[in-house]
Design a protein around this motif. Structure first.
Motif, PDB file in Angstrom:
ATOM      1  N   PRO A  49       0.771  -1.183   0.009  1.00 54.33           N
ATOM      2  CA  PRO A  49       0.046  -0.071  -0.127  1.00 54.33           C
ATOM      3  C   PRO A  49       1.002   1.257   0.081  1.00 54.33           C
ATOM      4  N   PHE A  50       0.560   2.215  -0.645  1.00 57.29           N
ATOM      5  CA  PHE A  50       1.085   3.539  -0.844  1.00 57.29           C
ATOM      6  C   PHE A  50       0.335   4.323   0.290  1.00 57.29           C
ATOM      7  N   LEU A  51      -0.885   4.395   0.462  1.00 57.18           N
ATOM      8  CA  LEU A  51      -1.481   4.944   1.459  1.00 57.18           C
ATOM      9  C   LEU A  51      -2.871   4.344   1.722  1.00 57.18           C
ATOM     10  N   GLN A  52      -3.073   3.934   2.920  1.00 52.11           N
ATOM     11  CA  GLN A  52      -4.509   3.566   3.409  1.00 52.11           C
ATOM     12  C   GLN A  52      -4.760   4.503   4.893  1.00 52.11           C
ATOM     13  N   MET A  53      -6.145   4.703   5.075  1.00 48.87           N
ATOM     14  CA  MET A  53      -6.567   5.208   6.414  1.00 48.87           C
ATOM     15  C   MET A  53      -7.946   4.942   6.507  1.00 48.87           C
ATOM     16  N   ALA A  54      -8.198   4.504   7.997  1.00 48.53           N
ATOM     17  CA  ALA A  54      -9.572   3.987   8.467  1.00 48.53           C
ATOM     18  C   ALA A  54      -9.739   5.007   9.838  1.00 48.53           C
ATOM     19  N   THR A  55     -11.201   5.016  10.078  1.00 45.69           N
ATOM     20  CA  THR A  55     -11.463   5.475  11.159  1.00 45.69           C
ATOM     21  C   THR A  55     -12.669   4.576  11.879  1.00 45.69           C
ATOM     22  N   CYS A  56     -12.635   4.144  13.143  1.00 49.15           N
ATOM     23  CA  CYS A  56     -13.871   3.747  13.893  1.00 49.15           C
ATOM     24  C   CYS A  56     -14.654   4.794  14.498  1.00 49.15           C
ATOM     25  N   GLY A  57     -14.399   5.971  14.353  1.00 49.52           N
ATOM     26  CA  GLY A  57     -15.199   7.084  14.773  1.00 49.52           C
ATOM     27  C   GLY A  57     -14.502   7.993  15.662  1.00 49.52           C
ATOM     28  N   MET A  58     -13.238   7.464  15.901  1.00 55.99           N
ATOM     29  CA  MET A  58     -12.467   8.495  17.073  1.00 55.99           C
ATOM     30  C   MET A  58     -11.610   9.103  16.117  1.00 55.99           C
ATOM     31  N   ASN A  59     -10.249   8.535  16.285  1.00 56.69           N
ATOM     32  CA  ASN A  59      -9.223   9.137  15.700  1.00 56.69           C
ATOM     33  C   ASN A  59      -9.185   8.465  14.086  1.00 56.69           C
ATOM     34  N   GLU A  95      -4.718  16.014  -3.808  1.00 58.70           N
ATOM     35  CA  GLU A  95      -3.693  16.859  -4.691  1.00 58.70           C
ATOM     36  C   GLU A  95      -2.288  16.507  -4.164  1.00 58.70           C
ATOM     37  N   GLU A  96      -1.949  16.133  -3.195  1.00 59.78           N
ATOM     38  CA  GLU A  96      -0.650  15.566  -2.651  1.00 59.78           C
ATOM     39  C   GLU A  96      -0.080  14.458  -3.432  1.00 59.78           C
ATOM     40  N   TYR A 100       3.052  11.829  -6.944  1.00 59.24           N
ATOM     41  CA  TYR A 100       3.590  10.714  -6.831  1.00 59.24           C
ATOM     42  C   TYR A 100       2.741   9.573  -7.723  1.00 59.24           C
ATOM     43  N   GLY A 101       1.817  10.000  -8.525  1.00 58.49           N
ATOM     44  CA  GLY A 101       1.239   8.962  -9.726  1.00 58.49           C
ATOM     45  C   GLY A 101      -0.101   8.383  -8.908  1.00 58.49           C
ATOM     46  N   HIS A 239     -23.197   0.069  11.472  1.00 62.92           N
ATOM     47  CA  HIS A 239     -22.008   0.640  10.972  1.00 62.92           C
ATOM     48  C   HIS A 239     -20.789   0.658  11.975  1.00 62.92           C
ATOM     49  N   ALA A 240     -19.640   0.439  11.520  1.00 57.54           N
ATOM     50  CA  ALA A 240     -18.445   0.071  12.275  1.00 57.54           C
ATOM     51  C   ALA A 240     -17.090   0.815  12.141  1.00 57.54           C
ATOM     52  N   TRP A 241     -16.998   0.839  10.995  1.00 61.28           N
ATOM     53  CA  TRP A 241     -15.627   1.548  10.380  1.00 61.28           C
ATOM     54  C   TRP A 241     -15.927   2.315   9.011  1.00 61.28           C
ATOM     55  N   VAL A 242     -14.963   3.289   8.781  1.00 61.73           N
ATOM     56  CA  VAL A 242     -14.919   3.840   7.280  1.00 61.73           C
ATOM     57  C   VAL A 242     -13.357   3.770   6.956  1.00 61.73           C
ATOM     58  N   GLU A 243     -13.202   3.178   5.636  1.00 61.12           N
ATOM     59  CA  GLU A 243     -11.881   3.116   5.174  1.00 61.12           C
ATOM     60  C   GLU A 243     -11.678   3.496   3.549  1.00 61.12           C
ATOM     61  N   THR A 244     -10.474   3.903   3.341  1.00 72.50           N
ATOM     62  CA  THR A 244     -10.264   4.225   1.915  1.00 72.50           C
ATOM     63  C   THR A 244      -8.729   3.988   1.727  1.00 72.50           C
ATOM     64  N   GLU A 245      -8.420   4.383   0.432  1.00 70.92           N
ATOM     65  CA  GLU A 245      -6.839   4.069   0.050  1.00 70.92           C
ATOM     66  C   GLU A 245      -6.515   4.701  -1.156  1.00 70.92           C
ATOM     67  N   ALA A 246      -5.178   5.020  -1.385  1.00 66.16           N
ATOM     68  CA  ALA A 246      -4.840   5.399  -2.592  1.00 66.16           C
ATOM     69  C   ALA A 246      -4.548   4.394  -3.489  1.00 66.16           C
ATOM     70  N   MET A 247      -4.670   4.788  -4.973  1.00 68.98           N
ATOM     71  CA  MET A 247      -4.545   3.797  -6.044  1.00 68.98           C
ATOM     72  C   MET A 247      -3.853   4.471  -7.158  1.00 68.98           C
ATOM     73  N   LYS A 248      -3.091   3.722  -7.693  1.00 70.07           N
ATOM     74  CA  LYS A 248      -2.367   4.465  -9.095  1.00 70.07           C
ATOM     75  C   LYS A 248      -3.189   4.993  -9.916  1.00 70.07           C
ATOM     76  N   ILE A 249      -2.730   6.059 -10.669  1.00 69.43           N
ATOM     77  CA  ILE A 249      -3.285   6.750 -11.783  1.00 69.43           C
ATOM     78  C   ILE A 249      -3.011   5.853 -13.091  1.00 69.43           C
ATOM     79  N   LYS A 250      -4.066   5.614 -13.657  1.00 68.70           N
ATOM     80  CA  LYS A 250      -3.699   4.823 -14.819  1.00 68.70           C
ATOM     81  C   LYS A 250      -3.593   5.618 -16.234  1.00 68.70           C
TER      82      LYS A 250
END
Length: 250
Positions: A49-59, A95-96, A100-101, A239-250
Motif C-alpha cells: 500500500p502507498f496510503l490507506q486510512m481508516a477510522t472507527c469514529g475516534m481518530n 492533490e498531494e 506521486y502518480g 456501521h463500524a468503520w470507514v476506510e479508503t486508500e490510494a490507487m495508482k493513476i492509470k
C-alpha cells in the motif's frame, strides 16, 4: 454482546492491516504508520500500500509511504480523526498524491453484525458453495454478489444464496473471503423484483450461515448508497468503520 465480540476482532484485524496496535484505533490522536503486508490482512491488491486510512469514529490511522509522512503530520495536526474523511481534507490529500502518480479511492462504509435475526421462509432459495459458483462468473446481473467478471483467487467466493421465482432468479447474495475467515457480503436483486424485501432476506440468510460456520460476516457500501445501507441495517448489521486508500493513476 455479538457486536462487542466482532468489534474486538475488527480492531485486531485492522491492526494487522495498518501495521499498528488494536488500541491505536481508539486513541484521540491520529496515527501514522509505515506500510507493511502483514500475514492475515484482507487482500485487495498484490502491491504494498502507498496510503490507506481508516477510522472507527475516534481518530484516523494512516498507513503511508514515508514520503507522505511530513505532509500528513502537517495535515492532521489538531484535526479530529473523523473530519479527515470530509471532502475538503480528502481533496487536499488527493492533490498531494498526484505528484506521486496516485489518487484517492472513494470511501468505503463498513458494517459488522450487531444482532441475530431469525426469519421465516418467504422465498424459495438455493445455496451454492465454492466451485458451484463458477457458472455465474461473467454474468452482468451479479456484479456485487460475486467476483466480476472472473474469479479472484485472492478473495475467493465461498457461498451464494439465490432467491427463485420458479426457475427465474430474483436475486443473489454472495460472500468472498477477503481475509482469513472474514467474509464480505454483496447483494444483487434484479430490477423487476426490487422493493419486495428480497435483498434483506438474502443478506440475513447469508449472514446467519457465515456466523454458523464460525466466520465473520461484514458488509461494505458507498457513502451515498442509502438503499444498500438500509439492507445492511435490516439484516442485523451496524456501521463500524470507514476506510479508503490510494490507487495508482492509470
Amino acid at each position: 454482546m455479538m457486536y462487542k465480540e466482532y468489534y474486538e476482532k475488527l480492531l485486531k484485524q485492522l491492526a494487522i492491516e495498518f501495521n499498528c496496535k488494536p488500541s491505536d484505533f481508539q486513541k484521540k490522536e491520529n496515527i501514522i504508520t509505515l506500510p507493511a503486508m502483514n500475514e492475515g490482512r484482507r487482500s485487495y491488491s498484490p502491491d504494498k500500500p502507498f496510503l490507506q486510512m481508516a477510522t472507527c469514529g475516534m481518530n484516523t490511522v494512516f498507513m503511508a509511504d514515508e514520503c507522505l509522512h511530513e505532509f500528513l503530520r502537517s495535515m492532521i495536526k489538531d484535526v479530529k480523526g473523523h473530519y479527515l474523511f470530509e471532502f475538503d481534507n480528502l481533496t487536499k490529500l488527493n492533490e498531494e498524491l498526484k505528484q506521486y502518480g496516485y489518487r484517492m479511492n472513494p470511501t468505503h462504509h463498513m458494517f459488522l453484525p450487531c444482532s441475530n435475526i431469525e426469519i421465516e421462509e418467504h422465498f424459495q432459495v438455493k445455496w451454492l458453495y465454492d466451485d458451484e459458483i463458477r457458472k455465474f462468473y461473467g454474468d452482468p446481473r451479479f456484479p456485487n454478489a460475486i467476483a466480476y467478471p472472473k474469479p479472484c483467487p485472492a478473495r475467493p467466493d465461498r457461498i451464494v444464496v439465490i432467491a427463485l421465482d420458479g426457475e427465474n432468479i430474483m436475486g443473489m447474495a454472495g460472500c468472498s473471503e477477503d481475509g482469513p475467515h472474514w467474509q464480505q457480503i454483496g447483494i444483487d436483486v434484479l430490477p423487476e423484483y426490487r422493493s419486495k424485501g428480497i435483498g434483506a432476506y438474502l443478506v440475513t440468510l447469508l449472514k446467519n450461515k457465515i456466523v454458523e460456520k464460525g466466520d465473520i460476516p461484514f458488509y461494505g457500501t458507498a457513502a451515498a448508497n442509502i438503499h444498500s445501507q438500509n439492507i445492511a441495517i435490516k439484516s442485523g448489521f451496524k456501521h463500524a468503520w470507514v476506510e479508503t486508500e490510494a490507487m495508482k493513476i492509470k
